[in-house]
Structure formats: C-alpha cells, structure tokens
Design an enzyme around this catalytic site. Structure first.
Site, PDB file in Angstrom:
ATOM      1  N   LYS A   1      -7.738  18.600   2.293  1.00 21.92           N
ATOM      2  CA  LYS A   1      -7.764  19.194   0.945  1.00 21.92           C
ATOM      3  C   LYS A   1      -8.903  20.192   0.843  1.00 21.92           C
ATOM      4  CE  LYS A   1      -9.602  18.503  -3.092  1.00 21.92           C
ATOM      5  NZ  LYS A   1      -9.687  19.894  -3.593  1.00 21.92           N
TER       6      LYS A   1
ATOM      7  N   GLU B   1     -21.066  14.259   4.596  1.00 20.86           N
ATOM      8  CA  GLU B   1     -22.070  15.322   4.768  1.00 20.86           C
ATOM      9  C   GLU B   1     -22.326  15.875   3.376  1.00 20.86           C
ATOM     10  OE1 GLU B   1     -23.449  16.071   7.646  1.00 20.86           O
ATOM     11  OE2 GLU B   1     -22.223  14.605   8.687  1.00 20.86           O
TER      12      GLU B   1
ATOM     13  N   CYS C   1     -25.493  24.220   2.804  1.00 24.15           N
ATOM     14  CA  CYS C   1     -26.073  22.889   2.598  1.00 24.15           C
ATOM     15  C   CYS C   1     -27.466  22.791   3.207  1.00 24.15           C
ATOM     16  CB  CYS C   1     -25.168  21.830   3.177  1.00 24.15           C
ATOM     17  SG  CYS C   1     -24.804  22.109   4.904  1.00 24.15           S
TER      18      CYS C   1
ATOM     19  N   GLU D   1     -30.505  20.188  -6.350  1.00 23.19           N
ATOM     20  CA  GLU D   1     -29.865  21.187  -5.496  1.00 23.19           C
ATOM     21  C   GLU D   1     -29.252  22.270  -6.380  1.00 23.19           C
ATOM     22  OE1 GLU D   1     -26.151  20.154  -3.482  1.00 23.19           O
ATOM     23  OE2 GLU D   1     -26.945  21.093  -1.673  1.00 23.19           O
TER      24      GLU D   1
HETATM   25  P1  NAP Z   1     -17.834  18.924  -4.394  1.00 21.86           P
HETATM   26  O1  NAP Z   1     -17.724  19.261  -5.811  1.00 21.86           O
HETATM   27  O2  NAP Z   1     -18.345  17.586  -4.017  1.00 21.86           O
HETATM   28  O3  NAP Z   1     -16.401  19.155  -3.770  1.00 21.86           O
HETATM   29  C1  NAP Z   1     -16.123  19.010  -2.405  1.00 21.86           C
HETATM   30  C2  NAP Z   1     -14.664  18.689  -2.242  1.00 21.86           C
HETATM   31  O4  NAP Z   1     -14.389  17.399  -2.806  1.00 21.86           O
HETATM   32  C3  NAP Z   1     -13.734  19.659  -2.964  1.00 21.86           C
HETATM   33  O5  NAP Z   1     -12.555  19.803  -2.200  1.00 21.86           O
HETATM   34  C4  NAP Z   1     -13.472  18.924  -4.252  1.00 21.86           C
HETATM   35  O6  NAP Z   1     -12.327  19.355  -4.926  1.00 21.86           O
HETATM   36  C5  NAP Z   1     -13.348  17.506  -3.749  1.00 21.86           C
HETATM   37  N1  NAP Z   1     -13.528  16.492  -4.770  1.00 21.86           N
HETATM   38  C6  NAP Z   1     -14.120  16.598  -5.993  1.00 21.86           C
HETATM   39  N2  NAP Z   1     -14.069  15.420  -6.640  1.00 21.86           N
HETATM   40  C7  NAP Z   1     -13.434  14.544  -5.827  1.00 21.86           C
HETATM   41  C8  NAP Z   1     -13.079  13.170  -5.934  1.00 21.86           C
HETATM   42  N3  NAP Z   1     -13.388  12.444  -7.013  1.00 21.86           N
HETATM   43  N4  NAP Z   1     -12.433  12.583  -4.903  1.00 21.86           N
HETATM   44  C9  NAP Z   1     -12.145  13.288  -3.792  1.00 21.86           C
HETATM   45  N5  NAP Z   1     -12.432  14.596  -3.640  1.00 21.86           N
HETATM   46  C10 NAP Z   1     -13.088  15.224  -4.636  1.00 21.86           C
HETATM   47  O7  NAP Z   1     -18.744  19.945  -3.604  1.00 21.86           O
HETATM   48  P2  NAP Z   1     -18.651  21.515  -3.715  1.00 21.86           P
HETATM   49  O8  NAP Z   1     -19.200  21.871  -5.047  1.00 21.86           O
HETATM   50  O9  NAP Z   1     -17.312  21.988  -3.336  1.00 21.86           O
HETATM   51  O10 NAP Z   1     -19.634  21.972  -2.514  1.00 21.86           O
HETATM   52  C11 NAP Z   1     -20.989  22.092  -2.643  1.00 21.86           C
HETATM   53  C12 NAP Z   1     -21.672  20.817  -2.164  1.00 21.86           C
HETATM   54  O11 NAP Z   1     -21.333  20.561  -0.815  1.00 21.86           O
HETATM   55  C13 NAP Z   1     -23.157  20.964  -2.171  1.00 21.86           C
HETATM   56  O12 NAP Z   1     -23.738  19.781  -2.676  1.00 21.86           O
HETATM   57  C14 NAP Z   1     -23.517  21.116  -0.709  1.00 21.86           C
HETATM   58  O13 NAP Z   1     -24.812  20.739  -0.366  1.00 21.86           O
HETATM   59  C15 NAP Z   1     -22.499  20.277  -0.060  1.00 21.86           C
HETATM   60  N6  NAP Z   1     -22.332  20.653   1.352  1.00 21.86           N
HETATM   61  C16 NAP Z   1     -22.833  19.821   2.322  1.00 21.86           C
HETATM   62  C17 NAP Z   1     -22.722  20.162   3.663  1.00 21.86           C
HETATM   63  C18 NAP Z   1     -23.255  19.261   4.739  1.00 21.86           C
HETATM   64  O14 NAP Z   1     -22.876  19.439   5.893  1.00 21.86           O
HETATM   65  N7  NAP Z   1     -24.111  18.307   4.441  1.00 21.86           N
HETATM   66  C19 NAP Z   1     -22.088  21.357   4.009  1.00 21.86           C
HETATM   67  C20 NAP Z   1     -21.613  22.183   3.000  1.00 21.86           C
HETATM   68  C21 NAP Z   1     -21.722  21.808   1.670  1.00 21.86           C
HETATM   69  P3  NAP Z   1     -12.508  20.473  -6.107  1.00 21.86           P
HETATM   70  O15 NAP Z   1     -12.680  21.759  -5.423  1.00 21.86           O
HETATM   71  O16 NAP Z   1     -11.262  20.413  -6.882  1.00 21.86           O
HETATM   72  O17 NAP Z   1     -13.719  20.082  -6.920  1.00 21.86           O
END
Ligand code: NAP
Ligand code: MG
Length: 495
Positions: free
Chosen positions: A193, A268, A302, A399
């Site tokens: 997804k 992650e 990230c 963050e």
């Molecule tokens: P996010 O809001 O957590 O969303 C990530 C993914 O999860 C999206 O596909 C999102 O769908 C989905 N999602 C949201 N709620 C969910 C739920 N309840 N159950 C299952 N899936 C769900 O993160 P983001 O805003 O896209 O990305 C930014 C974050 O990612 C930052 O915190 C960043 O630090 C982190 N990140 C971490 C790494 C690492 O390797 N540690 C790498 C890159 C990014 P939707 O798009 O519909 O919300």
C-alpha cells in the site's frame, strides 16, 4: 524547465485501478482519491480509495499465489534472475519513473533520477542477490534417548507467507522497493500500500514486475487511505508479516494490532536526528554536509539532520556559513533544474511545517528564513534555520519532516552529547570532528541506529539501517535482510 515525456503524461492520465493478480483490477466501489502536483496544487490524477473488500481480494490473490508454490518453490536462482530483470526494466524506464515521482511528490528531477529510479535499481540488484544466499546451519546435538540413537539437526529458512508492505510518501519508489523486494527475494507474496498522496510509481513498478516475470498474484498493490485500506491490510488474517515505514504513531498502532494476532512486524519510524559539531571540525566540509543532510528532499528524509549541537568556538562560523547557504538556495518546481528547494509533498504537510516555524519565533533567539516561493499555489516552504531554540521548543522535540534545521550552541562535547540524546527518537546521528578520540567515543555513546562521522544521511544496501527508542524495531538492508521475511525452522533427524 525540463519537459515531461509523453509516456509520463499518458500514464498519469489513465484511470488508475488496483493491481491484483498480475493486472489492473477495478474496485468494488466508485470511491476515488485525488492526486496533486505539489508544484501547482493542481489535481493530476486519481486512484482507487480501496475498501475492505478490495483489500481482501488482493490478500486472497497473494495468499493463493503463495500456497500454489509458483514463486516460493521456484529455484532461488530463477527468482534472482527475474528480480534482476525487474532492475533492468527500472533502468529502461528510469526517466519515466523519475518524472512520475517528481510530478506526484514534488522533489527535484535530479534527485528522482539519482535516488528514486537510480536507488531502486541499486537496491533491487542487491536484494535479488540475497535470494540465492538464504542459508541455515547444522548442529551437533546430544539427545540421549534412545541410547543407541544419533541425531543430526539443521535449520532451514522458509518464506513467512503473505507480507503487507506499507509505504510513506517521502521516497515512494525507493521505499516501495525496500518494503516489497526483500519479501519477493525471500519467496513471499506481497500486498503493498503506497501513501495516498504518492501511489503512481508503485503502480508502475508492479506492472514492470509482471513484465519481468514475477508470477500473477505475487505482487499486488492496493491504493487508498491508511485508516481504511492500511488498517484492513494490517488486520487481515491471511497476512503473516507487516513491513512498515512511516510515522511513529502509526507504527505503534500497527504493533498493537499485531500483538493480538502475533503477526510479525518490522517498523522503520520517525527521527529527530542530531549532529554534533566540535571546534576542530572542517568548517567547509561540515557546512556542506549538513546542508545536504538537512535539506535533501526538503528535509522529508527519515534520517535527515534536524538538530545541530555545536561547541562554542565553531558556533559563529557555522551559523554564518549555514545562513549564507540557506539564503542563497533557489526555490522552485522539481522540474526546474535551477531550483534547489522544491515543494513539500502536500498542503497538509506545508501547513504543519509552517506552524512549527511560526512557533519557533517565540521559542528561539533567531529564525533565519530563506527565499520565498515562486508562486502561492504550490506547497512551498522556504529553507529555515532556527538558532538557539529552547530545549523544550516543539521544533527541537518533535519531528517536523520539512526544510527546517535547529542550531544550538553548547559549551563542550559532553553537553552536546547529552542534548543530542535527550530525544524520544533514536534513528540516526552524526559527529563532525578531526579528532580521532572524539570520532571513536561519541558514536558509541549516541543513542541512534546509524551514526556517521564527517558525513550524514549516506546509506547503502549493504549497511543495516534501523532505529532505536521510538524510531522503530528491526532493520532494513544488509546481508541478513531476508531473515525477517523468513521463518527459521529446526529439522531433527534420527539416524
Ligand atoms: P504515515 O502517516 O505513518 O504513513 C505511512 C503509511 O502508513 C502510509 O501509506 C499511510 O497511508 C499508512 N497508514 C496510515 N495510517 C495507517 C493505519 N492506521 N494502518 C495502516 N497503515 C496506515 O507516515 P508518512 O506521513 O507517510 O511518512 C512520514 C513518516 O515516515 C515520518 O515520520 C518519517 O520519519 C517516517 N519515515 C521513516 C523512515 C525510516 O526508515 N525509519 C523512512 C522514511 C520515512 P496514508 O498515506 O493514507 O496516510
Ligand atoms: Mg500520513
């Protein structure tokens, strides 16, 4: 401005469906989600807003392909060959993928070429090679019964089953590869997804996988919202493992749901990554390295550097070098090769980042803001340096995930270390010094999964990457990457 390829415009304009069983599949409802170009705020496409029934169809397709053995029982060398062919197809269509990524995500085309299309090839080739390196061990055991029996035992790794790959929007193609490809290399079937804002490159990658010879049903894509499609996928009983990259709150929600079903998961998550700069650091190298680490992809990385702790004598020279660099950065669309800062991914993200900058005005000694946006419609945020914020300021503790960097003066390396570790996150960090003792001591004491010295944000498929504290559990990359996509089974033979 670079011009858009006709094939990109064509792909964007098709009516995007789900990708199930090796082809486009329509949803059982009419619900759609708009996709916007961050440089203009204009809608460019729409995708399916998948519901529970759609997710069930995709998972069932993955499960059936897994049970059939069409992929998991294929010779590892054949799986490797197909995945290497996928990398070749990504290379063939690299410009299409890069342009698509810039169009839906906003980042500069140069970065899309190098890190999305280019990085995807590098990581696919690395992980394809792991398909032929899955190994177990043999064990001499001393089981005493019956007295005349001897036993030999060995371990074997078998694919875990259906993997759900859940992907964020900051590097949609590259992180898509990280969530999907190790599962495929291990012999798993996948339902992926993408983030709701950036689904196009993953849909394109799934088509390429079919063209490369990945059997139907092994790589499925459901587009939609996290709260609906994402959580249905996480909770589906036929899914065996969740491979998630995204925010800490969503990661925790996934871990809670996996606790009930005892599904495996790797997370992650977010970071608030510090850099420690000592008096003896090379000023030019440090300023350049930190600018890249903080502003690459508008800070939507990230592992980005978001907090700098600098010792006394270096404070003013570093502040001046960063100020000059920030004020000279040109802001513009990702398709404009002159622009060094591009729009962030969405209007919601833009609003969130700007509110942190606004709060910082009252919480810091100085806020230095770079050039303004070329138009008011795109999701632009100027690069920003926040000087000497209070340690409790939200720009220090939370963050931001945008082009915003804090710079804090400290008396010595120990104070810098203490402030760097005073965070709930533990993803990445860096140390900038010419002193060997400091270069050896500080990385060992920094609470982070990855620590660079005289560098920051550089990653490689052969270097494990994962977070401590609230930044996640498990690690991606490295030669052990497939371990978490396989089950270790002990086999014991009496002879
Ligand atoms: P996010 O809001 O957590 O969303 C990530 C993914 O999860 C999206 O596909 C999102 O769908 C989905 N999602 C949201 N709620 C969910 C739920 N309840 N159950 C299952 N899936 C769900 O993160 P983001 O805003 O896209 O990305 C930014 C974050 O990612 C930052 O915190 C960043 O630090 C982190 N990140 C971490 C790494 C690492 O390797 N540690 C790498 C890159 C990014 P939707 O798009 O519909 O919300
Ligand atoms: Mg989100």
């Amino acid at each position: 401005m670079d011009s858009l390829l006709a094939s990109v415009a064509n792909f964007v304009s098709i009516s995007h469906e789900l990708y199930i069983d090796g082809g486009a599949a329509s949803s059982c409802s009419d619900a759609r989600l708009p996709i916007y170009d961050p440089s203009t705020g204009m809608q460019i496409a729409s995708t399916v807003d998948a519901n529970a029934q759609d997710v069930d169809r995709a998972v069932t397709s993955a499960f059936n392909s897994f049970k059939s053995g069409v992929w998991k029982d294929m010779r590892p060398s054949e799986r490797e060959r197909i995945l290497l062919r996928l990398a070749d197809l990504v290379e063939r269509d690299a410009e299409i993928l890069a342009q698509l990524e810039t169009l839906e995500q906003g980042k500069s085309l140069a970065i899309s070429r190098a890190l999305e299309a280019g990085g995807a090839q590098t990581w696919i080739r690395y992980v394809a090679g792991l398909a032929t390196k899955i190994t177990g061990k043999t064990f001499d055991v001393s089981i005493p019964f019956p007295p005349d029996a001897r036993y030999t035992s060995y371990t074997q790794r078998t694919p875990v089953g259906v993997v759900a790959g859940i992907i964020p929007w900051n590097f949609p193609l590259l992180i898509g590869v990280w969530k999907v490809l190790p599962a495929l290399a291990a012999g798993c079937s996948v339902v992926a997804k993408p983030a709701e804002t950036t689904p196009l490159t993953l849909l394109y990658l799934a088509r390429l996988a079919t063209e490369a010879g990945v059997p139907d049903g092994v790589f499925n894509v459901v587009t939609g919202r996290g709260t609906i499609a994402g959580s249905q996928l996480v909770n589906h009983p036929l899914v065996s493992k969740i491979s998630f990259t995204g925010s800490t709150p969503v990661g925790k929600a996934i871990a809670r749901s996996c606790a009930d079903s005892l599904k495996r998961f790797s997370l992650e998550l977010g970071g608030k990554n510090p850099a420690i700069v000592l008096d003896d650091a090379d000023l030019e190298q440090t300023a350049q390295g930190l600018m890249l680490a903080a502003f690459l992809n508008q800070g939507q990385v990230c592992a980005a550097c978001s907090r700098i702790y600098v010792t006394d004598k270096m404070f003013a020279p570093l502040r001046d070098a960063l100020t000059q660099a920030i004020q000279s950065m040109t802001v513009g669309a990702g398709m404009n090769p002159q622009a060094q800062i591009n729009p962030v991914v969405s209007a919601a993200q833009q609003k969130k980042i700007l509110s942190y900058v606004q709060n910082a005005e009252a919480e810091a000694e100085q806020v230095i803001i770079g050039q303004k946006a070329p138009n008011s419609e795109g999701y632009y945020v100027p690069p920003t340096l926040i000087v000497n914020p209070s340690p409790e300021a939200s720009c220090v503790t939370e963050e931001i995930f945008g082009p915003v960097l804090t710079l804090t003066r400290t008396s010595d390396a120990d104070e810098a270390l203490q402030l760097a570790n005073a965070s709930s996150f533990g993803l990445a960090a860096s140390v900038w010094t010419q002193n060997l003792q400091a270069a050896m001591r500080l990385p060992a004491q920094l609470e982070a999964g990855t620590v660079w010295v005289n560098s920051h944000v550089m990653i490689d498929p052969n270097m494990p990457f994962g977070g401590l504290k609230q930044s996640g559990s498990g690690a991606d990359f490295g030669s052990d990457w497939l371990d978490s996509f396989t089950i270790q089974k002990s086999i014991c033979i009496r002879h």
